[in-house]
Design a protein around this motif. Structure first.
Motif, mmCIF file in Angstrom:
data_model
loop_
_atom_site.group_PDB
_atom_site.id
_atom_site.type_symbol
_atom_site.label_atom_id
_atom_site.label_comp_id
_atom_site.label_asym_id
_atom_site.label_seq_id
_atom_site.Cartn_x
_atom_site.Cartn_y
_atom_site.Cartn_z
ATOM 1 N N ARG A 243 42.939 19.369 -10.343
ATOM 2 C CA ARG A 243 42.140 18.644 -9.359
ATOM 3 C C ARG A 243 43.003 18.065 -8.253
ATOM 4 N N ILE A 244 44.120 17.445 -8.618
ATOM 5 C CA ILE A 244 44.978 16.840 -7.605
ATOM 6 C C ILE A 244 45.633 17.891 -6.726
ATOM 7 N N SER A 245 45.840 19.094 -7.260
ATOM 8 C CA SER A 245 46.443 20.182 -6.485
ATOM 9 C C SER A 245 45.426 20.905 -5.607
ATOM 10 N N ASP A 246 44.163 20.551 -5.743
ATOM 11 C CA ASP A 246 43.113 21.195 -4.949
ATOM 12 C C ASP A 246 43.228 20.757 -3.488
ATOM 13 N N PRO A 247 43.185 21.688 -2.536
ATOM 14 C CA PRO A 247 43.326 21.325 -1.112
ATOM 15 C C PRO A 247 42.295 20.307 -0.638
ATOM 16 N N LEU B 124 67.929 33.926 23.856
ATOM 17 C CA LEU B 124 66.598 33.345 23.803
ATOM 18 C C LEU B 124 66.659 31.870 23.420
ATOM 19 N N LEU B 125 65.762 31.092 24.002
ATOM 20 C CA LEU B 125 65.558 29.708 23.628
ATOM 21 C C LEU B 125 64.188 29.606 22.982
ATOM 22 N N THR B 126 64.045 28.733 22.019
ATOM 23 C CA THR B 126 62.823 28.700 21.230
ATOM 24 C C THR B 126 62.156 27.336 21.321
ATOM 25 N N LEU B 127 60.850 27.361 21.549
ATOM 26 C CA LEU B 127 60.035 26.160 21.556
ATOM 27 C C LEU B 127 59.107 26.234 20.348
ATOM 28 N N TYR B 128 59.087 25.181 19.538
ATOM 29 C CA TYR B 128 58.333 25.205 18.288
ATOM 30 C C TYR B 128 57.100 24.306 18.358
ATOM 31 N N GLY B 129 56.113 24.670 17.556
ATOM 32 C CA GLY B 129 54.931 23.843 17.354
ATOM 33 C C GLY B 129 54.538 23.892 15.894
ATOM 34 N N PHE B 130 53.845 22.844 15.421
ATOM 35 C CA PHE B 130 53.567 22.729 13.996
ATOM 36 C C PHE B 130 52.199 22.091 13.769
ATOM 37 N N GLY B 131 51.469 22.620 12.748
ATOM 38 C CA GLY B 131 50.190 22.023 12.411
ATOM 39 C C GLY B 131 49.624 22.579 11.123
ATOM 40 N N TYR B 132 48.596 21.896 10.611
ATOM 41 C CA TYR B 132 47.918 22.278 9.367
ATOM 42 C C TYR B 132 46.541 22.836 9.688
ATOM 43 N N GLU B 133 46.204 23.958 9.053
ATOM 44 C CA GLU B 133 44.892 24.589 9.237
ATOM 45 C C GLU B 133 44.094 24.392 7.951
ATOM 46 N N PRO B 134 43.101 23.474 7.927
ATOM 47 C CA PRO B 134 42.419 23.118 6.672
ATOM 48 C C PRO B 134 41.531 24.215 6.097
ATOM 49 N N ASN C 238 43.915 26.129 4.189
ATOM 50 C CA ASN C 238 44.916 25.298 3.512
ATOM 51 C C ASN C 238 46.312 25.825 3.780
ATOM 52 N N ASP C 239 46.669 25.903 5.058
ATOM 53 C CA ASP C 239 47.927 26.546 5.431
ATOM 54 C C ASP C 239 48.629 25.740 6.521
ATOM 55 N N PHE C 240 49.908 25.468 6.306
ATOM 56 C CA PHE C 240 50.744 24.899 7.350
ATOM 57 C C PHE C 240 51.350 26.053 8.147
ATOM 58 N N LYS C 241 51.318 25.916 9.476
ATOM 59 C CA LYS C 241 51.808 26.985 10.343
ATOM 60 C C LYS C 241 52.811 26.438 11.349
ATOM 61 N N VAL C 242 53.804 27.267 11.652
ATOM 62 C CA VAL C 242 54.815 26.948 12.663
ATOM 63 C C VAL C 242 54.805 28.062 13.699
ATOM 64 N N PHE D 102 47.482 26.231 21.150
ATOM 65 C CA PHE D 102 47.424 27.352 20.211
ATOM 66 C C PHE D 102 46.446 26.987 19.106
ATOM 67 N N ASP D 103 45.361 27.753 19.003
ATOM 68 C CA ASP D 103 44.336 27.508 17.991
ATOM 69 C C ASP D 103 44.846 27.968 16.629
ATOM 70 N N LEU D 104 44.962 27.039 15.684
ATOM 71 C CA LEU D 104 45.522 27.362 14.374
ATOM 72 C C LEU D 104 44.622 28.273 13.562
ATOM 73 N N SER D 105 43.324 28.262 13.823
ATOM 74 C CA SER D 105 42.390 29.100 13.076
ATOM 75 C C SER D 105 42.300 30.511 13.645
ATOM 76 N N SER D 106 42.023 30.622 14.952
ATOM 77 C CA SER D 106 41.893 31.949 15.581
ATOM 78 C C SER D 106 43.239 32.539 15.951
ATOM 79 N N GLU D 107 44.292 31.695 15.979
ATOM 80 C CA GLU D 107 45.650 32.113 16.355
ATOM 81 C C GLU D 107 45.674 32.701 17.757
ATOM 82 N N GLN D 108 44.978 32.003 18.663
ATOM 83 C CA GLN D 108 44.929 32.392 20.061
ATOM 84 C C GLN D 108 45.478 31.273 20.936
ATOM 85 N N PHE D 109 46.184 31.670 22.014
ATOM 86 C CA PHE D 109 46.679 30.716 22.990
ATOM 87 C C PHE D 109 45.622 30.467 24.068
ATOM 88 N N LYS D 110 45.675 29.290 24.669
ATOM 89 C CA LYS D 110 44.769 28.966 25.771
ATOM 90 C C LYS D 110 45.446 27.940 26.676
#
Length: 413
Positions: free
Chosen positions: A46-50, A162-172, A175-179, A277-285
């Protein structure tokens, strides 16, 4: 009370319903909840449930997270310097706890850690020297090193154009963290990072669920504007600003340099905006700033999540002491931008002196401004509702590198 006694406390003649027990557990701190995983297999499940982890996170009190630099002789750590995460009350700014990123304790060689973002109780860091990305839950002291990005050299110190710019967020939903890692280059004139978020640029996306990266192709976000050749654009991320998640999307503030022909001369026109960047559709806007600012020369100094709304802190280019906070009341709708605050820091009742000039460091989740003196170790609050400020001293050896809103979670446990 231990969970086993709460589940079946027959010796005291009582047995609480499971729903009430869960309601109690949801209100506990993250460390206590993780201990209850040992009670039984059913509670581990139960505690491990997202859904449970998400509900627990939403019930935690929001805090203010400060990233502070410290010296080794202050905390007795063997490195020359490191990053201290200080968790403070958003109401009186008293320190509740502090944590040192554990990698600093394990390494002796130099590191250049940069704060990427914080979401759902997890902090994302990137070590620019060793080309490593880390996820860290400081509350339960768990961290994870990510595999190398496809476009990042795997060997420490390896040269990369190359230089890299990062972004981070959780997609409920999943249940996935994305970078997100967006690659750019270096502008030959300004020597700054540029050419981000342009068509065909290299983009990679990490998923914690699969523990792997995948490559993506950057779309042309600027093709709709026919006044200039989009291939001649230069896109600069605003320095020192971490990514911010609002309405399920990661956001970065950017400066756009557009070449325009005026009186037979090619001139550069500067404007600011936001890439999402939409974490669900994985599209930029592309998100445009308030239309009322189009006829003004202004800077987007930083972006925030203010009560669930995307917010911009802006200043006119000619007077940086004047600031405005704009709030997008309806996400994605350009005409929903509303001016939330407009003030001149010089004229306000701030705890200042001729030697102390405060500049905005950020906006807290409760709407108060956090201000930083140009002299290290001094912060101030400004409450726009009461039009008053108060001084808050920070240890003199510390320097604020970033701040964010943080609430405890049991993710990564």
């Amino acid at each position: 009370m231990p969970m086993a006694m709460m589940v079946n406390n027959s010796s005291y003649g009582c047995k609480l319903p499971r729903e009430i027990i869960e309601e109690i557990v949801l209100r506990l701190d993250a460390k206590s909840v993780t201990r209850f995983k040992c009670v039984s297999k059913s509670w581990l499940s139960r505690i491990s449930d997202p859904s449970f982890m998400s509900c627990h996170h939403k019930r935690q009190v929001p805090r203010t997270l400060l990233g502070l630099q410290f010296l080794d002789d202050v905390l007795g750590i063997n490195e020359d310097c490191g990053m201290l995460c200080s968790f403070r009350s958003s109401e009186n700014f008293h320190e509740i706890s502090s944590k040192v990123f554990p990698i600093y304790k394990l390494r002796r060689e130099n590191m250049a850690m940069a704060f990427v973002g914080s979401h759902y109780g997890v902090i994302c860091w990137v070590d620019k020297i060793h080309n490593c990305v880390y996820l860290w839950n400081p509350t339960i002291e768990k961290h994870k090193k990510l595999p190398p990005s496809p476009y990042t050299p795997s060997e420490p110190g390896s040269f990369s154009p190359l230089l890299t710019l990062y972004g981070f967020g959780y997609e409920p939903l999943t249940n996935d963290f994305k970078v997100v890692a967006a690659c750019g280059g270096k502008d030959t004139e300004t020597r700054k990072c540029s050419n981000f978020f342009q068509t065909c640029e290299q983009v990679s996306l990490y998923s914690l669920n699969s523990n792997s990266w995948k490559t993506m192709v950057m779309p042309d976000l600027f093709s709709s504007d026919q006044d200039y050749d989009s291939t001649m654009l230069r896109i600069f991320p605003i320095n020192g600003t971490a990514s911010v998640v609002v309405s399920g999307s990661i956001h970065w503030p950017i400066t756009i340099v557009r070449p325009q022909l005026r009186q037979e001369n090619l001139v550069k026109v500067y404007s600011d905006g936001v890439v999402a960047f939409d974490l669900s559709s994985e599209q930029f806007k592309l998100i445009n700033p308030p239309s009322s600012l189009n006829n003004e020369v202004f800077y987007v100094r930083s972006i925030y999540n203010l009560c669930g709304c995307l917010s911009l802190l802006t200043s006119p280019s000619y007077l940086l002491s004047c600031i405005e906070i704009w709030v997008m009341k309806k996400y994605g709708v350009s005409n929903s931008w509303t001016k939330h605050i407009s003030l001149d820091l010089v004229d306000r009742s701030l705890p200042s002196s001729p030697r102390n000039t405060f500049q905005p460091l950020g906006v807290l989740h409760n709407g108060n401004l956090l201000l930083e003196s140009r002299y290290r170790g001094t912060l101030a609050f400004y409450d726009p509702r009461s039009d008053s400020g108060r001084l808050q001293n920070v240890c003199p050896w510390e320097q604020v590198f970033y701040f964010a809103t943080y609430a405890e979670s049991i993710f990564l446990s």
